[in-house]
Design an enzyme around this catalytic site. Structure first.
Site, short mmCIF file in Angstrom:
data_model
loop_
_atom_site.label_atom_id
_atom_site.label_comp_id
_atom_site.label_asym_id
_atom_site.label_seq_id
_atom_site.Cartn_x
_atom_site.Cartn_y
_atom_site.Cartn_z
N ARG A 31 7.37 -11.42 0.20
CA ARG A 31 6.19 -11.49 1.07
C ARG A 31 6.02 -12.87 1.71
O ARG A 31 4.90 -13.31 1.94
CB ARG A 31 4.91 -11.12 0.31
CG ARG A 31 4.89 -9.71 -0.24
CD ARG A 31 4.38 -8.75 0.82
NE ARG A 31 4.43 -7.36 0.36
CZ ARG A 31 3.37 -6.68 -0.06
NH1 ARG A 31 2.20 -7.24 -0.06
NH2 ARG A 31 3.50 -5.44 -0.45
N ARG A 35 0.46 -12.63 5.37
CA ARG A 35 -0.90 -13.14 5.57
C ARG A 35 -1.14 -14.57 5.11
O ARG A 35 -2.16 -15.14 5.45
CB ARG A 35 -1.90 -12.18 4.91
CG ARG A 35 -2.07 -10.91 5.72
CD ARG A 35 -2.77 -9.84 4.93
NE ARG A 35 -2.03 -9.57 3.71
CZ ARG A 35 -2.51 -8.88 2.69
NH1 ARG A 35 -3.73 -8.43 2.72
NH2 ARG A 35 -1.76 -8.66 1.63
N ARG A 44 -0.61 -10.89 14.48
CA ARG A 44 -0.95 -9.53 14.06
C ARG A 44 -2.31 -9.07 14.57
O ARG A 44 -2.61 -7.86 14.50
CB ARG A 44 -0.94 -9.46 12.52
CG ARG A 44 0.41 -9.10 11.89
CD ARG A 44 0.84 -7.66 12.18
NE ARG A 44 -0.26 -6.71 12.02
CZ ARG A 44 -0.71 -6.29 10.86
NH1 ARG A 44 -0.13 -6.66 9.75
NH2 ARG A 44 -1.73 -5.46 10.80
N ASP A 80 7.70 -2.39 6.04
CA ASP A 80 7.02 -1.95 4.82
C ASP A 80 7.82 -0.81 4.22
O ASP A 80 8.54 -0.11 4.93
CB ASP A 80 5.59 -1.50 5.11
CG ASP A 80 4.81 -1.34 3.80
OD1 ASP A 80 4.34 -2.35 3.26
OD2 ASP A 80 4.73 -0.20 3.30
N TYR A 155 3.22 6.50 -4.27
CA TYR A 155 2.27 6.55 -3.15
C TYR A 155 2.08 7.97 -2.64
O TYR A 155 0.97 8.39 -2.31
CB TYR A 155 2.71 5.63 -2.01
CG TYR A 155 2.56 4.16 -2.36
CD1 TYR A 155 1.30 3.58 -2.45
CD2 TYR A 155 3.66 3.37 -2.64
CE1 TYR A 155 1.14 2.25 -2.79
CE2 TYR A 155 3.53 2.03 -2.99
CZ TYR A 155 2.26 1.47 -3.06
OH TYR A 155 2.11 0.17 -3.41
O1 1CP Z 1 7.88 -11.04 3.87
C1 1CP Z 1 8.13 -9.94 3.32
O2 1CP Z 1 8.31 -9.87 2.10
C2 1CP Z 1 8.28 -8.70 4.18
C3 1CP Z 1 7.12 -7.89 4.24
C4 1CP Z 1 6.83 -6.72 3.33
C5 1CP Z 1 7.51 -6.15 2.26
C6 1CP Z 1 8.80 -6.60 1.62
C7 1CP Z 1 5.67 -5.95 3.54
C8 1CP Z 1 4.68 -6.20 4.58
N1 1CP Z 1 5.68 -4.90 2.66
C9 1CP Z 1 6.78 -5.01 1.85
C10 1CP Z 1 7.20 -4.08 0.80
C11 1CP Z 1 6.18 -3.35 0.05
N2 1CP Z 1 5.10 -2.64 0.52
C12 1CP Z 1 6.20 -3.18 -1.34
C13 1CP Z 1 7.26 -3.73 -2.24
C14 1CP Z 1 7.05 -5.20 -2.44
C15 1CP Z 1 5.97 -5.56 -3.42
O3 1CP Z 1 6.02 -5.08 -4.55
O4 1CP Z 1 5.12 -6.37 -3.06
C16 1CP Z 1 5.11 -2.41 -1.72
C17 1CP Z 1 4.71 -1.99 -3.13
C18 1CP Z 1 4.42 -2.06 -0.53
C19 1CP Z 1 3.22 -1.24 -0.41
C20 1CP Z 1 2.14 -1.99 0.25
N3 1CP Z 1 2.10 -2.20 1.59
C21 1CP Z 1 1.06 -2.65 -0.35
C22 1CP Z 1 0.73 -2.70 -1.84
C23 1CP Z 1 -0.39 -1.78 -2.18
C24 1CP Z 1 -0.54 -1.56 -3.68
O5 1CP Z 1 -0.10 -0.50 -4.18
O6 1CP Z 1 -1.09 -2.44 -4.36
C25 1CP Z 1 0.34 -3.27 0.70
C26 1CP Z 1 -0.92 -4.08 0.58
C27 1CP Z 1 1.01 -2.97 1.90
C28 1CP Z 1 0.68 -3.43 3.27
C29 1CP Z 1 1.49 -4.56 3.76
N4 1CP Z 1 2.88 -4.59 3.78
C30 1CP Z 1 3.30 -5.78 4.33
C31 1CP Z 1 2.13 -6.52 4.68
C32 1CP Z 1 2.15 -7.88 5.33
C33 1CP Z 1 1.01 -5.76 4.30
C34 1CP Z 1 -0.43 -6.14 4.46
C35 1CP Z 1 -1.07 -5.36 5.53
C36 1CP Z 1 -1.37 -6.09 6.78
O7 1CP Z 1 -1.00 -7.26 7.02
O8 1CP Z 1 -2.05 -5.45 7.60
#
Ligand code: 1CP
Length: 346
Positions: A31, A35, A44, A80, A155
């Site tokens: 990540r 943000r 964004r 994502d 999910y």
């Molecule tokens: O920089 C990076 O790492 C690339 C961005 C990235 C990655 C690798 C995003 C952007 N998502 C992911 C993968 C992802 N998405 C995972 C696996 C990684 C991890 O364990 O953190 C998972 C579980 C998700 C699911 C997801 N998407 C969540 C978690 C929810 C939960 O179950 O607690 C969330 C909050 C998102 C949204 C998301 N994905 C990415 C961003 C920047 C965001 C935030 C939303 C936004 O900015 O509007």
């Protein structure tokens, strides 16, 4: 290749992943794009998450931001884990402050039958963005990624983020036929999605099984491992395969047998103990506790040095956090960690 071109296969990251470590561990942060960066928040504004993921120009710029700012040794493709599900027609959106939300959670065989295979033409914007990034990044490797079948299924079955994954575990045990059909479909989608990124030039891939740590080893081996293996095994020999989950101390050795060249470890287990559990020749990734990113620098520096020392007991070590960068992280702290890792040993 003529030998003069920038070659990510000779990067610290790819070398460490292959058990050919350099003089220091390569570093990137899960990540890292996102943000915690003001330049990300600015880009964004006004664009929904999945729409941003489908815009190659935006994806390219967001992916490059942390590479420019922190000087990390790898980029991770901005996307994502639910994007490929949306691409095959699943009604899923990413709700700000929540995460993925599924319109109609999976409960019946008919829901599973609708999960069709992913084809390259379903995600042309991914191919385009990866190709653009590979050109921009030169010798810096791009890590492609996908969600592992279990984490994606969680999910789809829960309908959104969940603490205890109770519906998922119930389906797994009550309806093993449905469960295996579901994970088989998801494995095919994730494998194809990783293949698209590799064919477009990704130098490594990471399979995120973020929530697998909620399972016992027995359940993991019976209900999950065969499907993660169906994702990773067919990709053997193409690029290094990193496999990561949170709270997976009891699952590490099993996760390696899924076909992982590198196993990601969270902060709960020191890397020397992780390497011992993984066995000879293992390469580890991790494992600074993201909750400590706000601590005094002296505290953080000691943690980083401890992790580097513990990582030396493995055949290779890629420095990372134990999970993703929290949104409220001061990005300068991440830059400082990279600088510390790049500075000659004190
Ligand atoms: O920089 C990076 O790492 C690339 C961005 C990235 C990655 C690798 C995003 C952007 N998502 C992911 C993968 C992802 N998405 C995972 C696996 C990684 C991890 O364990 O953190 C998972 C579980 C998700 C699911 C997801 N998407 C969540 C978690 C929810 C939960 O179950 O607690 C969330 C909050 C998102 C949204 C998301 N994905 C990415 C961003 C920047 C965001 C935030 C939303 C936004 O900015 O509007």
């Amino acid at each position: 290749m003529g030998g003069m071109e920038p070659d990510p296969t000779e990067s610290l990251l790819v070398r460490a992943a292959g058990g050919r470590p350099g003089t220091r561990p390569p570093v990137w942060f899960m990540r890292q794009a996102g943000r915690s960066l003001p330049e990300y928040r600015a880009l964004r504004t006004g664009t929904a998450m999945l729409d941003a993921c489908r815009d190659p120009e935006l994806v390219t710029e967001i992916t490059l931001q942390p590479v420019r700012r922190h000087g990390v040794d790898a980029a991770i493709f901005f996307s994502d884990i639910v994007l490929p599900l949306a691409a095959v027609g699943v009604g899923v959106d990413i709700v700000a402050g929540v995460g993925p939300v599924v319109e109609k959670p999976v409960a019946e065989a008919a829901d599973i039958d609708r999960l069709r295979p992913l084809e390259r033409d379903d995600v042309p914007y991914v191919t385009e963005a990866v190709q653009a990034l590979v050109r921009e990044l030169g010798a810096t490797p791009l890590i492609g990624f996908a969600g592992a079948p279990f984490t994606l299924a969680s999910y789809l079955v829960e309908g959104g983020p969940s603490r205890d994954h109770a519906k998922t575990k119930t389906l797994m045990h009550d309806r093993p036929d449905l469960w295996h059909a579901l994970l088989g479909r998801l494995a095919a989608i994730s494998r194809e999605y990783l293949r698209v990124q590799i064919e477009a030039g990704a130098a490594a891939v990471q399979l995120f099984d973020s929530w697998a740590g909620t399972l016992s080893l027995a359940d993991y081996e019976e209900f999950v491992l065969p499907h993660s293996r169906a994702v990773l095994e067919p990709l053997a020999g193409l690029v290094p395969r990193i496999h990561f989950g949170v709270g997976t101390g009891e699952l590490l050795a099993a996760m390696r047998t899924a076909g992982a060249d590198v196993v990601g470890v969270d902060w709960r287990l020191p890397l020397n103990e992780a390497a011992r559990r993984l066995g000879p020749g293992s390469v580890v990734q991790g494992n600074l506790d993201p909750a400590l990113l706000g601590a005094d620098w002296q505290v953080l520096e000691a943690q980083v040095r401890r992790i580097v020392a513990e990582g030396r007991t493995a055949a290779g070590h890629i420095f990372n956090l134990g999970h993703g960068v929290p949104p409220d992280t001061d990005p300068d702290v991440l830059t400082r960690i990279v600088d510390l890792l790049k500075s000659p040993p004190a």
